[in-house]
Design a protein around this motif. Sequence first.
Motif, short mmCIF file in Angstrom:
data_model
loop_
_atom_site.label_atom_id
_atom_site.label_comp_id
_atom_site.label_asym_id
_atom_site.label_seq_id
_atom_site.Cartn_x
_atom_site.Cartn_y
_atom_site.Cartn_z
N LEU A 2 -67.68 -77.29 27.28
CA LEU A 2 -67.42 -76.00 26.65
C LEU A 2 -65.93 -75.84 26.41
O LEU A 2 -65.12 -76.15 27.29
CB LEU A 2 -67.90 -74.85 27.53
N GLU A 38 -65.36 -71.11 23.89
CA GLU A 38 -66.61 -71.30 24.61
C GLU A 38 -67.70 -71.89 23.73
O GLU A 38 -68.89 -71.75 24.02
CB GLU A 38 -67.08 -69.99 25.27
N THR A 60 -64.20 -65.44 19.22
CA THR A 60 -64.54 -66.13 20.47
C THR A 60 -65.73 -65.47 21.16
O THR A 60 -66.03 -64.29 20.93
CB THR A 60 -63.35 -66.13 21.45
N GLN A 61 -66.39 -66.25 22.00
CA GLN A 61 -67.54 -65.73 22.74
C GLN A 61 -67.11 -64.67 23.76
O GLN A 61 -67.87 -63.75 24.05
CB GLN A 61 -68.27 -66.88 23.47
#
Length: 145
Positions: free
Chosen positions: A7, A12, A54-55
């Motif tokens: 990851l 991520e 982004t996550q």
Amino acid sequence: MVIATELCAMSEYRIWPGTGKLFIRRDGKPIFLGSSKAQSLTLQRKKPAKLVWTQAWRRLHKKGITETNLKKRRTRSTKVQRAVVGLSLDDIKKKASQKPEFRSAQRDAALKEVKQRKKDNKAKSKGKGVSSGVRGPKIPKNVKR
């Protein structure tokens, strides 16, 4: 066949074999970076939670949550009748069940009674006003002595 993926530390996202870079920090912790964009932003010390793509940002702002988890069950509030200071609950229910004509007749009777009382009071005060014509001197109450 299971492919081992890493990851990305910034986004991520999954890093497939043969892509991305492994960056070793000064403290010796290995950081996997999936793209040059992620590497550049990591070196600039940008926080993943502040980057919309982004996550971490998506998790923080509750994006992409499945609808089953999203909807919360809410309890319906039940309506309860309560007694008022002057009336009990039974009295309130009786009045609500009465016919409107009966209630309007009661109201008219009460108004007539109030008017009659006022009339009687006026008559008494007129007879009383003539006899008491002399008053004493007015004394203020809040004077210190």
